[in-house]
Design an enzyme around this catalytic site. Structure first.
Site, PDB file in Angstrom:
ATOM      1  N   VAL A  69      18.198  35.686  61.311  1.00  0.00           N
ATOM      2  CA  VAL A  69      19.475  36.078  61.364  1.00  0.00           C
ATOM      3  C   VAL A  69      20.121  36.519  60.099  1.00  0.00           C
ATOM      4  O   VAL A  69      21.421  37.041  60.224  1.00  0.00           O
ATOM      5  CB  VAL A  69      20.504  34.834  62.176  1.00  0.00           C
ATOM      6  CG1 VAL A  69      20.075  34.206  62.915  1.00  0.00           C
ATOM      7  CG2 VAL A  69      20.671  33.566  60.908  1.00  0.00           C
ATOM      8  N   ASN A  80      22.553  28.848  67.109  1.00  0.00           N
ATOM      9  CA  ASN A  80      22.160  27.304  66.712  1.00  0.00           C
ATOM     10  C   ASN A  80      21.463  27.438  65.269  1.00  0.00           C
ATOM     11  O   ASN A  80      21.536  26.491  64.462  1.00  0.00           O
ATOM     12  CB  ASN A  80      20.974  26.653  67.736  1.00  0.00           C
ATOM     13  CG  ASN A  80      20.643  25.386  67.048  1.00  0.00           C
ATOM     14  OD1 ASN A  80      21.249  24.313  66.889  1.00  0.00           O
ATOM     15  ND2 ASN A  80      19.581  25.851  66.779  1.00  0.00           N
ATOM     16  N   SER A 104      29.226  21.726  63.286  1.00  0.00           N
ATOM     17  CA  SER A 104      28.966  19.994  62.955  1.00  0.00           C
ATOM     18  C   SER A 104      30.151  19.292  62.609  1.00  0.00           C
ATOM     19  O   SER A 104      31.375  19.619  62.448  1.00  0.00           O
ATOM     20  CB  SER A 104      28.304  20.358  61.519  1.00  0.00           C
ATOM     21  OG  SER A 104      27.862  19.076  60.967  1.00  0.00           O
ATOM     22  N   TYR A 125      27.897  23.129  52.928  1.00  0.00           N
ATOM     23  CA  TYR A 125      27.465  23.070  54.207  1.00  0.00           C
ATOM     24  C   TYR A 125      28.692  22.792  55.058  1.00  0.00           C
ATOM     25  O   TYR A 125      28.939  23.544  56.065  1.00  0.00           O
ATOM     26  CB  TYR A 125      26.211  22.244  54.545  1.00  0.00           C
ATOM     27  CG  TYR A 125      26.067  22.029  55.849  1.00  0.00           C
ATOM     28  CD1 TYR A 125      25.314  22.645  56.539  1.00  0.00           C
ATOM     29  CD2 TYR A 125      26.555  20.659  56.737  1.00  0.00           C
ATOM     30  CE1 TYR A 125      24.921  22.505  57.863  1.00  0.00           C
ATOM     31  CE2 TYR A 125      26.126  20.340  57.933  1.00  0.00           C
ATOM     32  CZ  TYR A 125      25.272  21.285  58.417  1.00  0.00           C
ATOM     33  OH  TYR A 125      24.915  20.827  59.725  1.00  0.00           O
ATOM     34  N   ALA A 126      29.522  21.712  54.666  1.00  0.00           N
ATOM     35  CA  ALA A 126      30.775  21.647  55.386  1.00  0.00           C
ATOM     36  C   ALA A 126      31.499  22.732  55.456  1.00  0.00           C
ATOM     37  O   ALA A 126      32.099  22.975  56.528  1.00  0.00           O
ATOM     38  CB  ALA A 126      31.486  20.113  54.852  1.00  0.00           C
ATOM     39  N   SER A 137      30.862  25.806  55.578  1.00  0.00           N
ATOM     40  CA  SER A 137      30.424  26.999  56.418  1.00  0.00           C
ATOM     41  C   SER A 137      30.497  26.600  57.756  1.00  0.00           C
ATOM     42  O   SER A 137      30.680  27.302  58.499  1.00  0.00           O
ATOM     43  CB  SER A 137      28.978  26.840  56.065  1.00  0.00           C
ATOM     44  OG  SER A 137      27.841  25.779  56.761  1.00  0.00           O
ATOM     45  N   LYS A 138      30.497  24.996  58.081  1.00  0.00           N
ATOM     46  CA  LYS A 138      30.564  24.725  59.309  1.00  0.00           C
ATOM     47  C   LYS A 138      32.138  24.767  59.809  1.00  0.00           C
ATOM     48  O   LYS A 138      32.529  24.731  60.968  1.00  0.00           O
ATOM     49  CB  LYS A 138      30.118  23.088  59.632  1.00  0.00           C
ATOM     50  CG  LYS A 138      28.472  23.215  59.421  1.00  0.00           C
ATOM     51  CD  LYS A 138      27.883  24.319  60.547  1.00  0.00           C
ATOM     52  CE  LYS A 138      26.501  24.145  60.647  1.00  0.00           C
ATOM     53  NZ  LYS A 138      25.823  24.832  61.524  1.00  0.00           N
TER      54      LYS A 138
HETATM   55  P1  NAD Z   1      16.363  22.426  61.983  1.00  0.00           P
HETATM   56  O1  NAD Z   1      16.209  22.646  60.549  1.00  0.00           O
HETATM   57  O2  NAD Z   1      15.549  21.067  62.411  1.00  0.00           O
HETATM   58  O3  NAD Z   1      16.055  23.525  62.730  1.00  0.00           O
HETATM   59  C1  NAD Z   1      16.700  24.544  62.508  1.00  0.00           C
HETATM   60  C2  NAD Z   1      15.926  25.809  63.045  1.00  0.00           C
HETATM   61  O4  NAD Z   1      16.768  27.260  62.575  1.00  0.00           O
HETATM   62  C3  NAD Z   1      14.522  25.824  62.703  1.00  0.00           C
HETATM   63  O5  NAD Z   1      13.572  26.146  63.710  1.00  0.00           O
HETATM   64  C4  NAD Z   1      14.438  27.038  61.633  1.00  0.00           C
HETATM   65  O6  NAD Z   1      13.313  27.873  61.642  1.00  0.00           O
HETATM   66  C5  NAD Z   1      15.574  28.181  62.070  1.00  0.00           C
HETATM   67  N1  NAD Z   1      16.375  29.058  61.090  1.00  0.00           N
HETATM   68  C6  NAD Z   1      16.594  28.645  60.017  1.00  0.00           C
HETATM   69  N2  NAD Z   1      16.872  29.794  59.295  1.00  0.00           N
HETATM   70  C7  NAD Z   1      16.698  30.747  60.145  1.00  0.00           C
HETATM   71  C8  NAD Z   1      17.065  32.099  60.039  1.00  0.00           C
HETATM   72  N3  NAD Z   1      17.436  32.789  58.968  1.00  0.00           N
HETATM   73  N4  NAD Z   1      17.015  32.924  61.232  1.00  0.00           N
HETATM   74  C9  NAD Z   1      16.423  32.282  62.285  1.00  0.00           C
HETATM   75  N5  NAD Z   1      16.169  31.115  62.501  1.00  0.00           N
HETATM   76  C10 NAD Z   1      16.473  30.228  61.358  1.00  0.00           C
HETATM   77  O7  NAD Z   1      17.969  21.785  62.294  1.00  0.00           O
HETATM   78  P2  NAD Z   1      18.556  21.316  63.560  1.00  0.00           P
HETATM   79  O8  NAD Z   1      18.981  19.677  63.040  1.00  0.00           O
HETATM   80  O9  NAD Z   1      17.891  21.283  64.632  1.00  0.00           O
HETATM   81  O10 NAD Z   1      19.931  21.985  63.488  1.00  0.00           O
HETATM   82  C11 NAD Z   1      20.266  22.868  64.283  1.00  0.00           C
HETATM   83  C12 NAD Z   1      21.839  23.262  64.221  1.00  0.00           C
HETATM   84  O11 NAD Z   1      22.555  21.954  64.253  1.00  0.00           O
HETATM   85  C13 NAD Z   1      22.039  23.712  62.818  1.00  0.00           C
HETATM   86  O12 NAD Z   1      23.113  24.983  62.879  1.00  0.00           O
HETATM   87  C14 NAD Z   1      22.605  22.558  61.902  1.00  0.00           C
HETATM   88  O13 NAD Z   1      23.457  23.027  61.009  1.00  0.00           O
HETATM   89  C15 NAD Z   1      23.536  21.746  63.249  1.00  0.00           C
HETATM   90  N6  NAD Z   1      23.681  20.458  62.997  1.00  0.00           N
HETATM   91  C16 NAD Z   1      22.485  19.620  62.888  1.00  0.00           C
HETATM   92  C17 NAD Z   1      22.706  18.195  62.882  1.00  0.00           C
HETATM   93  C18 NAD Z   1      21.886  17.283  62.505  1.00  0.00           C
HETATM   94  O14 NAD Z   1      22.279  16.133  62.398  1.00  0.00           O
HETATM   95  N7  NAD Z   1      20.539  17.432  62.458  1.00  0.00           N
HETATM   96  C19 NAD Z   1      24.382  17.627  62.838  1.00  0.00           C
HETATM   97  C20 NAD Z   1      25.200  18.720  63.245  1.00  0.00           C
HETATM   98  C21 NAD Z   1      24.880  20.072  63.003  1.00  0.00           C
END
Ligand code: NAD
Length: 265
Positions: free
Chosen positions: A63, A89, A144, A156-157, A159-160
């Protein structure tokens, strides 16, 4: 949550929350473009979608790269002819080695902004023309609980919070085309992203030192989540499916917490 025969692109769909959203969407009748920077993970989730009886197209996308995003959208259109739903996502918590630093580096700030904010905008901009011409579309941005409350040294915060602002701006811009844009703010889910957070907390947060990643995770759930349990990728998928359905046709520009009560704003 009827999204039967809708075509959805999910970015970052190769694991974690993106995988969960893809599978819930497929269970509710959608066909999925499973897009990830890790194409092998995308292929494995695409196979799971097909096992559920829906069509899937696994695609590589970075992305942060305009050409890669355009190619992904072009291939999705060539295969399915339209895009009904976009779930932005893909996200990162920091650059490589972030978990071993107690202060965010320049690189952390840059990578987080590139992926979480600019990347999301880039994919949205590439998809918008196809939604506008049909005057139909549902865009769901993954923010988030961190986006609801600033914290020291926390790009990170920031950005969200940016994701919520981007959601509101896009919702205003696209309302005349009957395109809904909403955000989801997940709480704490034990995905690979959270493993990194646990490793960092163990090293730099005094009250977590000596704990295993699982113990750090459980401690966070106990102390920060009023409902006292973790959220799951399926929880996020159910909310995303609702927002993608026509039951949510009058909801736009909102950010919905799915965080067990950790945020109430
Ligand atoms: P994760 O790291 O397990 O998965 C993220 C996915 O994004 C991976 O498959 C990765 O390969 C892909 N990715 C990373 N950079 C990329 C890029 N440049 N282009 C395309 N794909 C890319 O993370 P997650 O926990 O599944 O998080 C998913 C979303 O949810 C994120 O936006 C994260 O900020 C948000 N989030 C997660 C949590 C949590 O507790 N896990 C809480 C709040 C928000």
């Amino acid at each position: 949550m009827d999204i039967t025969n809708k075509i959805a692109i999910v970015t970052g769909a190769g694991r974690g929350i993106g995988r969960g959203i893809s599978l819930v969407f497929a269970q509710n009748g959608a066909d999925i473009v499973v897009a990830d920077i890790n194409v092998e993970d995308a292929q494995s989730v695409a196979a799971e979608v097909e096992k559920l009886g829906r069509k899937a197209l696994a695609l590589h996308v970075d992305v942060t790269d305009q050409e890669s995003v355009e190619t992904m959208v072009h291939e999705a259109i060539s295969r399915f002819g339209r895009i009904d739903i976009l779930v932005n996502n893909a996200g990162v918590i920091g650059a490589e080695g972030w978990e071993d630093r107690d202060v965010s580096s320049e690189e952390d700030w840059d990578v987080i902004y590139e992926v979480n904010v600019k990347g999301m905008n880039r994919v949205t901009r590439a998809v918008i023309p196809y939604m506008k011409e049909r005057r139909y579309g549902k865009i769901i941005n993954i923010s988030s609980q961190a986006g609801r409350q600033g914290a020291p040294d926390n790009p990170y915060a920031i950005s969200k919070a940016g994701v919520i602002s981007l959601t509101q701006g896009s919702a205003t811009e696209l309302a005349p085309y009957d395109i809904n844009v909403n955000a989801i703010c997940p709480g704490i889910l034990r995905t690979p992203m959270w493993e990194r957070i646990a490793v960092r907390q163990e090293q730099f947060l005094e009250s977590s030192q000596g704990l295993t990643p699982a113990e750090v995770f459980d401690k966070n759930i106990r102390e920060r989540i009023p409902l006292g349990r973790e959220q799951t990728p399926e929880d996020i998928g159910y909310t995303a499916a609702f927002l993608a359905s026509d039951y949510a046709k009058n909801i736009t520009g909102q950010a919905i917490n799915v965080s067990g009560g950790s945020r109430m704003n």
